[in-house]
Scaffold this active site. Structure first.
Site, short mmCIF file in Angstrom:
data_model
loop_
_atom_site.label_atom_id
_atom_site.label_comp_id
_atom_site.label_asym_id
_atom_site.label_seq_id
_atom_site.Cartn_x
_atom_site.Cartn_y
_atom_site.Cartn_z
N SER A 144 0.84 -1.21 0.00
CA SER A 144 0.00 0.00 0.00
C SER A 144 0.87 1.25 0.00
O SER A 144 2.07 1.18 0.30
CB SER A 144 -0.86 -0.02 1.29
OG SER A 144 -1.35 1.26 1.59
N TYR A 157 -3.25 -0.18 10.03
CA TYR A 157 -3.10 -0.55 8.62
C TYR A 157 -1.70 -0.21 8.14
O TYR A 157 -1.04 -1.02 7.47
CB TYR A 157 -4.15 0.22 7.80
CG TYR A 157 -4.24 -0.12 6.35
CD1 TYR A 157 -3.64 0.72 5.40
CD2 TYR A 157 -4.91 -1.23 5.91
CE1 TYR A 157 -3.73 0.43 4.05
CE2 TYR A 157 -5.02 -1.51 4.56
CZ TYR A 157 -4.43 -0.69 3.63
OH TYR A 157 -4.51 -0.96 2.28
P1 NAP Z 1 -11.82 -5.09 -0.41
O1 NAP Z 1 -12.66 -4.60 -1.53
O2 NAP Z 1 -12.20 -4.76 1.00
O3 NAP Z 1 -11.62 -6.71 -0.54
C1 NAP Z 1 -10.84 -7.35 0.43
C2 NAP Z 1 -11.10 -8.82 0.29
O4 NAP Z 1 -10.39 -9.53 1.32
C3 NAP Z 1 -12.58 -9.14 0.46
O5 NAP Z 1 -12.96 -10.15 -0.45
C4 NAP Z 1 -12.63 -9.66 1.88
O6 NAP Z 1 -13.67 -10.55 2.13
C5 NAP Z 1 -11.31 -10.41 1.95
N1 NAP Z 1 -10.94 -10.70 3.34
C6 NAP Z 1 -10.98 -9.87 4.40
N2 NAP Z 1 -10.57 -10.52 5.50
C7 NAP Z 1 -10.27 -11.80 5.14
C8 NAP Z 1 -9.79 -12.95 5.83
N3 NAP Z 1 -9.56 -12.94 7.15
N4 NAP Z 1 -9.60 -14.09 5.13
C9 NAP Z 1 -9.88 -14.14 3.80
N5 NAP Z 1 -10.34 -13.08 3.07
C10 NAP Z 1 -10.52 -11.93 3.75
O7 NAP Z 1 -10.34 -4.55 -0.60
P2 NAP Z 1 -9.60 -4.04 -1.91
O8 NAP Z 1 -9.73 -2.57 -1.99
O9 NAP Z 1 -9.95 -4.90 -3.08
O10 NAP Z 1 -8.10 -4.34 -1.43
C11 NAP Z 1 -7.50 -5.59 -1.66
C12 NAP Z 1 -6.10 -5.48 -1.10
O11 NAP Z 1 -5.47 -4.32 -1.64
C13 NAP Z 1 -6.07 -5.30 0.42
O12 NAP Z 1 -4.95 -5.96 0.95
C14 NAP Z 1 -5.89 -3.78 0.58
O13 NAP Z 1 -5.28 -3.46 1.80
C15 NAP Z 1 -5.00 -3.49 -0.58
N6 NAP Z 1 -5.01 -2.09 -1.05
C16 NAP Z 1 -6.18 -1.50 -1.41
C17 NAP Z 1 -6.12 -0.19 -1.90
C18 NAP Z 1 -7.34 0.57 -2.32
O14 NAP Z 1 -7.21 1.80 -2.51
N7 NAP Z 1 -8.48 -0.07 -2.48
C19 NAP Z 1 -4.90 0.44 -2.03
C20 NAP Z 1 -3.74 -0.22 -1.62
C21 NAP Z 1 -3.82 -1.50 -1.14
P3 NAP Z 1 -14.96 -10.01 2.93
O15 NAP Z 1 -15.73 -9.17 1.95
O16 NAP Z 1 -15.68 -11.26 3.33
O17 NAP Z 1 -14.47 -9.19 4.10
C1 GCO Z 2 -6.90 5.19 3.43
C2 GCO Z 2 -7.02 4.28 2.23
C3 GCO Z 2 -5.66 3.78 1.82
C4 GCO Z 2 -5.81 2.86 0.64
C5 GCO Z 2 -4.51 2.32 0.21
C6 GCO Z 2 -3.57 3.37 -0.28
O1 GCO Z 2 -7.79 5.16 4.29
O2 GCO Z 2 -5.90 5.93 3.47
O3 GCO Z 2 -7.89 3.20 2.51
O4 GCO Z 2 -5.03 3.15 2.89
O5 GCO Z 2 -6.62 1.78 0.95
O6 GCO Z 2 -3.91 1.49 1.15
O7 GCO Z 2 -2.47 2.71 -0.87
#
Ligand code: NAP
Ligand code: GCO
Length: 263
Positions: A144, A157
Protein backbone atom coordinates in the site's frame (compact mmCIF):
# COMPACT_ATOMS: atom_id res chain seq x y z
CA UNK A 1 4.84 -13.25 -25.53
CA UNK A 2 5.80 -16.61 -23.99
CA UNK A 3 7.42 -14.79 -21.03
CA UNK A 4 3.98 -13.58 -19.97
CA UNK A 5 2.22 -16.90 -20.49
CA UNK A 6 0.84 -18.58 -17.35
CA UNK A 7 -0.38 -21.71 -19.18
CA UNK A 8 -0.36 -24.69 -16.83
CA UNK A 9 0.17 -22.52 -13.74
CA UNK A 10 -2.14 -22.50 -10.66
CA UNK A 11 -2.66 -19.08 -9.04
CA UNK A 12 -4.19 -18.51 -5.59
CA UNK A 13 -5.55 -15.01 -4.95
CA UNK A 14 -6.64 -14.60 -1.33
CA UNK A 15 -9.78 -12.50 -0.84
CA UNK A 16 -10.34 -12.69 -4.58
CA UNK A 17 -14.17 -12.54 -4.69
CA UNK A 18 -14.18 -8.92 -5.84
CA UNK A 19 -12.15 -5.71 -5.83
CA UNK A 20 -8.43 -5.61 -6.57
CA UNK A 21 -8.01 -9.37 -6.05
CA UNK A 22 -10.71 -10.16 -8.59
CA UNK A 23 -9.13 -7.87 -11.21
CA UNK A 24 -5.65 -9.32 -10.70
CA UNK A 25 -7.04 -12.87 -10.90
CA UNK A 26 -8.72 -12.11 -14.22
CA UNK A 27 -5.37 -10.88 -15.60
CA UNK A 28 -3.70 -14.13 -14.55
CA UNK A 29 -6.56 -16.18 -16.01
CA UNK A 30 -6.35 -14.27 -19.31
CA UNK A 31 -2.68 -15.36 -19.45
CA UNK A 32 -3.70 -19.01 -18.97
CA UNK A 33 -3.52 -19.56 -15.21
CA UNK A 34 -6.03 -21.68 -13.30
CA UNK A 35 -7.57 -19.45 -10.64
CA UNK A 36 -8.15 -20.39 -7.01
CA UNK A 37 -9.52 -17.86 -4.53
CA UNK A 38 -10.84 -17.80 -0.98
CA UNK A 39 -13.05 -15.67 1.17
CA UNK A 40 -14.33 -15.89 4.71
CA UNK A 41 -18.01 -16.15 3.75
CA UNK A 42 -19.54 -18.95 1.63
CA UNK A 43 -22.00 -16.48 0.11
CA UNK A 44 -19.09 -14.32 -1.14
CA UNK A 45 -17.27 -17.37 -2.49
CA UNK A 46 -20.44 -18.40 -4.34
CA UNK A 47 -20.88 -14.85 -5.67
CA UNK A 48 -17.23 -14.78 -6.68
CA UNK A 49 -17.55 -18.04 -8.64
CA UNK A 50 -20.51 -16.53 -10.52
CA UNK A 51 -18.62 -13.25 -11.13
CA UNK A 52 -15.71 -15.19 -12.62
CA UNK A 53 -17.94 -17.48 -14.68
CA UNK A 54 -19.76 -14.44 -16.13
CA UNK A 55 -16.44 -13.43 -17.76
CA UNK A 56 -15.65 -16.97 -18.86
CA UNK A 57 -13.31 -17.94 -16.01
CA UNK A 58 -13.86 -21.25 -14.18
CA UNK A 59 -12.44 -20.24 -10.79
CA UNK A 60 -12.13 -22.58 -7.82
CA UNK A 61 -13.54 -20.88 -4.70
CA UNK A 62 -12.99 -21.96 -1.11
CA UNK A 63 -14.02 -20.64 2.30
CA UNK A 64 -10.90 -19.93 4.34
CA UNK A 65 -9.91 -17.30 6.89
CA UNK A 66 -6.27 -16.40 6.20
CA UNK A 67 -5.66 -15.73 9.91
CA UNK A 68 -6.52 -19.32 10.92
CA UNK A 69 -3.40 -21.46 10.42
CA UNK A 70 -5.26 -24.78 10.76
CA UNK A 71 -7.86 -23.67 8.18
CA UNK A 72 -5.15 -22.41 5.84
CA UNK A 73 -3.12 -25.63 6.02
CA UNK A 74 -6.23 -27.70 5.29
CA UNK A 75 -7.20 -25.30 2.48
CA UNK A 76 -3.79 -25.50 0.80
CA UNK A 77 -3.78 -29.31 1.09
CA UNK A 78 -7.27 -29.44 -0.45
CA UNK A 79 -6.30 -27.13 -3.32
CA UNK A 80 -3.13 -29.14 -3.99
CA UNK A 81 -5.24 -32.30 -4.14
CA UNK A 82 -8.17 -30.94 -6.13
CA UNK A 83 -6.55 -28.36 -8.43
CA UNK A 84 -2.77 -28.74 -8.27
CA UNK A 85 0.36 -27.27 -6.67
CA UNK A 86 0.13 -23.49 -6.29
CA UNK A 87 2.69 -21.78 -8.56
CA UNK A 88 1.58 -18.20 -7.87
CA UNK A 89 0.33 -16.80 -4.55
CA UNK A 90 -1.20 -13.32 -4.37
CA UNK A 91 -1.65 -12.28 -0.73
CA UNK A 92 -4.46 -9.83 -1.40
CA UNK A 93 -6.95 -10.35 1.45
CA UNK A 94 -6.96 -7.36 3.74
CA UNK A 95 -9.02 -4.97 5.82
CA UNK A 96 -8.64 -1.44 7.11
CA UNK A 97 -10.07 0.24 10.21
CA UNK A 98 -10.00 4.05 10.17
CA UNK A 99 -9.91 5.07 13.85
CA UNK A 100 -7.74 7.74 15.57
CA UNK A 101 -4.97 5.74 17.25
CA UNK A 102 -5.67 7.05 20.74
CA UNK A 103 -9.29 5.87 20.36
CA UNK A 104 -8.46 2.49 18.78
CA UNK A 105 -8.85 -0.62 20.91
CA UNK A 106 -5.97 -3.08 21.08
CA UNK A 107 -8.41 -5.70 19.73
CA UNK A 108 -9.10 -3.59 16.62
CA UNK A 109 -5.38 -2.95 16.13
CA UNK A 110 -4.63 -6.66 16.48
CA UNK A 111 -7.36 -7.66 14.01
CA UNK A 112 -5.89 -5.46 11.26
CA UNK A 113 -2.37 -6.78 11.92
CA UNK A 114 -3.75 -10.32 12.01
CA UNK A 115 -5.44 -10.17 8.62
CA UNK A 116 -3.06 -7.83 6.76
CA UNK A 117 0.29 -9.15 8.07
CA UNK A 118 -0.12 -12.47 9.91
CA UNK A 119 -2.39 -13.71 7.09
CA UNK A 120 0.23 -13.33 4.36
CA UNK A 121 2.79 -14.97 6.67
CA UNK A 122 0.50 -17.95 7.38
CA UNK A 123 -0.50 -18.51 3.74
CA UNK A 124 3.04 -18.03 2.40
CA UNK A 125 4.40 -20.46 5.03
CA UNK A 126 1.87 -23.07 3.87
CA UNK A 127 2.63 -22.63 0.16
CA UNK A 128 6.45 -22.25 0.14
CA UNK A 129 7.32 -25.94 0.82
CA UNK A 130 5.30 -26.92 -2.27
CA UNK A 131 7.06 -24.23 -4.34
CA UNK A 132 10.47 -25.45 -3.14
CA UNK A 133 9.58 -29.02 -4.18
CA UNK A 134 8.35 -27.80 -7.57
CA UNK A 135 11.51 -25.73 -8.13
CA UNK A 136 9.80 -22.37 -8.65
CA UNK A 137 7.22 -20.00 -7.21
CA UNK A 138 5.87 -16.45 -7.30
CA UNK A 139 4.58 -14.65 -4.22
CA UNK A 140 3.01 -11.23 -4.63
CA UNK A 141 2.10 -9.33 -1.45
CA UNK A 142 -0.42 -6.51 -1.84
CA UNK A 143 1.14 -3.63 0.06
CA UNK A 144 0.00 0.00 0.00
CA UNK A 145 0.94 3.70 -0.03
CA UNK A 146 0.85 3.07 3.71
CA UNK A 147 3.86 0.80 3.34
CA UNK A 148 5.73 4.12 2.87
CA UNK A 149 3.54 6.89 4.30
CA UNK A 150 1.31 7.45 7.32
CA UNK A 151 -1.85 9.42 7.73
CA UNK A 152 -4.40 10.08 10.45
CA UNK A 153 -6.61 7.15 11.59
CA UNK A 154 -4.79 4.31 9.81
CA UNK A 155 -2.07 3.41 12.36
CA UNK A 156 -2.83 -0.34 12.40
CA UNK A 157 -3.10 -0.55 8.62
CA UNK A 158 0.16 1.37 8.07
CA UNK A 159 1.96 -0.80 10.64
CA UNK A 160 0.66 -3.93 8.90
CA UNK A 161 1.48 -2.77 5.37
CA UNK A 162 4.91 -1.51 6.46
CA UNK A 163 5.52 -4.93 7.97
CA UNK A 164 4.25 -6.60 4.80
CA UNK A 165 6.84 -4.66 2.78
CA UNK A 166 9.60 -6.06 5.00
CA UNK A 167 8.09 -9.57 5.04
CA UNK A 168 8.25 -9.37 1.23
CA UNK A 169 11.95 -8.49 1.33
CA UNK A 170 12.61 -11.27 3.85
CA UNK A 171 10.85 -13.99 1.85
CA UNK A 172 12.91 -12.80 -1.14
CA UNK A 173 16.09 -13.10 0.94
CA UNK A 174 15.28 -16.49 2.48
CA UNK A 175 13.82 -18.28 -0.58
CA UNK A 176 15.37 -16.63 -3.63
CA UNK A 177 17.83 -19.53 -3.83
CA UNK A 178 14.87 -21.88 -4.45
CA UNK A 179 13.84 -19.89 -7.54
CA UNK A 180 10.99 -18.29 -5.59
CA UNK A 181 10.47 -14.60 -6.32
CA UNK A 182 8.57 -12.58 -3.71
CA UNK A 183 7.57 -9.04 -4.66
CA UNK A 184 4.96 -6.53 -3.58
CA UNK A 185 2.44 -4.42 -5.41
CA UNK A 186 1.68 -1.09 -3.74
CA UNK A 187 -1.61 0.20 -5.16
CA UNK A 188 -2.30 3.90 -4.78
CA UNK A 189 -5.85 5.03 -4.07
CA UNK A 190 -8.08 2.58 -5.92
CA UNK A 191 -11.89 2.80 -6.29
CA UNK A 192 -13.09 -0.35 -4.50
CA UNK A 193 -15.50 -1.06 -1.61
CA UNK A 194 -12.58 -0.55 0.78
CA UNK A 195 -12.20 3.11 -0.21
CA UNK A 196 -15.89 3.82 -0.89
CA UNK A 197 -16.25 5.83 2.38
CA UNK A 198 -13.49 8.18 1.16
CA UNK A 199 -15.32 8.91 -2.09
CA UNK A 200 -18.89 9.33 -0.85
CA UNK A 201 -20.50 12.56 -2.08
CA UNK A 202 -21.33 15.16 0.56
CA UNK A 203 -24.97 15.89 1.52
CA UNK A 204 -24.95 18.87 -0.88
CA UNK A 205 -23.68 16.64 -3.71
CA UNK A 206 -20.13 18.05 -3.60
CA UNK A 207 -17.15 15.67 -3.69
CA UNK A 208 -15.84 14.18 -0.43
CA UNK A 209 -12.89 16.36 0.73
CA UNK A 210 -10.65 13.27 0.70
CA UNK A 211 -11.67 12.58 -2.90
CA UNK A 212 -10.55 16.09 -3.91
CA UNK A 213 -7.38 15.68 -1.82
CA UNK A 214 -6.38 12.48 -3.63
CA UNK A 215 -7.08 13.99 -7.05
CA UNK A 216 -4.76 16.89 -6.14
CA UNK A 217 -2.09 14.51 -4.82
CA UNK A 218 -2.11 12.25 -7.88
CA UNK A 219 -0.28 13.40 -11.06
CA UNK A 220 -2.73 11.21 -13.01
CA UNK A 221 -5.48 13.36 -11.38
CA UNK A 222 -7.75 10.37 -10.90
CA UNK A 223 -8.41 7.44 -8.56
CA UNK A 224 -7.01 4.14 -9.75
CA UNK A 225 -9.29 1.30 -10.81
CA UNK A 226 -8.76 -2.42 -10.09
CA UNK A 227 -8.02 -2.81 -13.82
CA UNK A 228 -4.89 -0.65 -13.33
CA UNK A 229 -3.45 -3.52 -11.28
CA UNK A 230 -3.90 -6.19 -13.98
CA UNK A 231 -0.67 -5.60 -15.94
CA UNK A 232 1.59 -5.23 -12.88
CA UNK A 233 0.15 -8.43 -11.39
CA UNK A 234 0.73 -10.36 -14.61
CA UNK A 235 4.30 -9.06 -14.84
CA UNK A 236 5.18 -10.15 -11.29
CA UNK A 237 3.37 -13.51 -11.69
CA UNK A 238 5.15 -14.40 -14.96
CA UNK A 239 8.61 -15.47 -16.11
CA UNK A 240 9.08 -11.88 -17.31
CA UNK A 241 10.02 -11.00 -13.69
CA UNK A 242 12.23 -14.00 -12.85
CA UNK A 243 15.12 -11.70 -11.90
CA UNK A 244 12.93 -9.22 -10.00
CA UNK A 245 12.90 -10.08 -6.30
CA UNK A 246 12.15 -8.17 -3.10
CA UNK A 247 10.74 -5.24 -5.07
CA UNK A 248 7.62 -3.26 -4.21
CA UNK A 249 6.03 -2.10 -7.46
CA UNK A 250 3.97 1.02 -6.69
CA UNK A 251 0.97 1.41 -8.96
CA UNK A 252 -0.16 4.79 -7.70
CA UNK A 253 -0.50 7.19 -10.63
CA UNK A 254 2.61 8.97 -9.32
CA UNK A 255 1.45 9.89 -5.81
CA UNK A 256 4.72 8.89 -4.14
CA UNK A 257 6.72 11.08 -6.55
CA UNK A 258 4.59 14.23 -6.24
CA UNK A 259 4.33 16.98 -3.60
CA UNK A 260 0.74 17.64 -4.73
CA UNK A 261 -1.02 20.35 -6.71
CA UNK A 262 -0.95 23.81 -5.13
CA UNK A 263 -4.49 24.48 -3.74
P1 NAP B 1 -11.82 -5.09 -0.41
O1 NAP B 1 -12.66 -4.60 -1.53
O2 NAP B 1 -12.20 -4.76 1.00
O3 NAP B 1 -11.62 -6.71 -0.54
C1 NAP B 1 -10.84 -7.35 0.43
C2 NAP B 1 -11.10 -8.82 0.29
O4 NAP B 1 -10.39 -9.53 1.32
C3 NAP B 1 -12.58 -9.14 0.46
O5 NAP B 1 -12.96 -10.15 -0.45
C4 NAP B 1 -12.63 -9.66 1.88
O6 NAP B 1 -13.67 -10.55 2.13
C5 NAP B 1 -11.31 -10.41 1.95
N1 NAP B 1 -10.94 -10.70 3.34
C6 NAP B 1 -10.98 -9.87 4.40
N2 NAP B 1 -10.57 -10.52 5.50
C7 NAP B 1 -10.27 -11.80 5.14
C8 NAP B 1 -9.79 -12.95 5.83
N3 NAP B 1 -9.56 -12.94 7.15
N4 NAP B 1 -9.60 -14.09 5.13
C9 NAP B 1 -9.88 -14.14 3.80
N5 NAP B 1 -10.34 -13.08 3.07
C10 NAP B 1 -10.52 -11.93 3.75
O7 NAP B 1 -10.34 -4.55 -0.60
P2 NAP B 1 -9.60 -4.04 -1.91
O8 NAP B 1 -9.73 -2.57 -1.99
O9 NAP B 1 -9.95 -4.90 -3.08
O10 NAP B 1 -8.10 -4.34 -1.43
C11 NAP B 1 -7.50 -5.59 -1.66
C12 NAP B 1 -6.10 -5.48 -1.10
O11 NAP B 1 -5.47 -4.32 -1.64
C13 NAP B 1 -6.07 -5.30 0.42
O12 NAP B 1 -4.95 -5.96 0.95
C14 NAP B 1 -5.89 -3.78 0.58
O13 NAP B 1 -5.28 -3.46 1.80
C15 NAP B 1 -5.00 -3.49 -0.58
N6 NAP B 1 -5.01 -2.09 -1.05
C16 NAP B 1 -6.18 -1.50 -1.41
C17 NAP B 1 -6.12 -0.19 -1.90
C18 NAP B 1 -7.34 0.57 -2.32
O14 NAP B 1 -7.21 1.80 -2.51
N7 NAP B 1 -8.48 -0.07 -2.48
C19 NAP B 1 -4.90 0.44 -2.03
C20 NAP B 1 -3.74 -0.22 -1.62
C21 NAP B 1 -3.82 -1.50 -1.14
P3 NAP B 1 -14.96 -10.01 2.93
O15 NAP B 1 -15.73 -9.17 1.95
O16 NAP B 1 -15.68 -11.26 3.33
O17 NAP B 1 -14.47 -9.19 4.10
C1 GCO C 1 -6.90 5.19 3.43
C2 GCO C 1 -7.02 4.28 2.23
C3 GCO C 1 -5.66 3.78 1.82
C4 GCO C 1 -5.81 2.86 0.64
C5 GCO C 1 -4.51 2.32 0.21
C6 GCO C 1 -3.57 3.37 -0.28
O1 GCO C 1 -7.79 5.16 4.29
O2 GCO C 1 -5.90 5.93 3.47
O3 GCO C 1 -7.89 3.20 2.51
O4 GCO C 1 -5.03 3.15 2.89
O5 GCO C 1 -6.62 1.78 0.95
O6 GCO C 1 -3.91 1.49 1.15
O7 GCO C 1 -2.47 2.71 -0.87
Amino acid sequence: MVQFSLEGRVALVTGGSYGIGFAMATALAEAGATIVFNDIKQELVDKGVVNYSEIGIKAHGYVCDVTNEEEVNAFIAQVTEEVGVIDILVNNAGIIKRIPMHEMSAADFRQVIDIDLNGPFIVSKAVIPHMIKKGHGKIINICSMMSELGRETVSAYAAAKGGLKMLTKNICSEYGAYNIQCNGIGPGYIATPQTAPLREKQADGSPHPFDSFIIAKTPAARWGTPEDLKGPALFLASDASNFVNGHILYVDGGILAYIGKQP
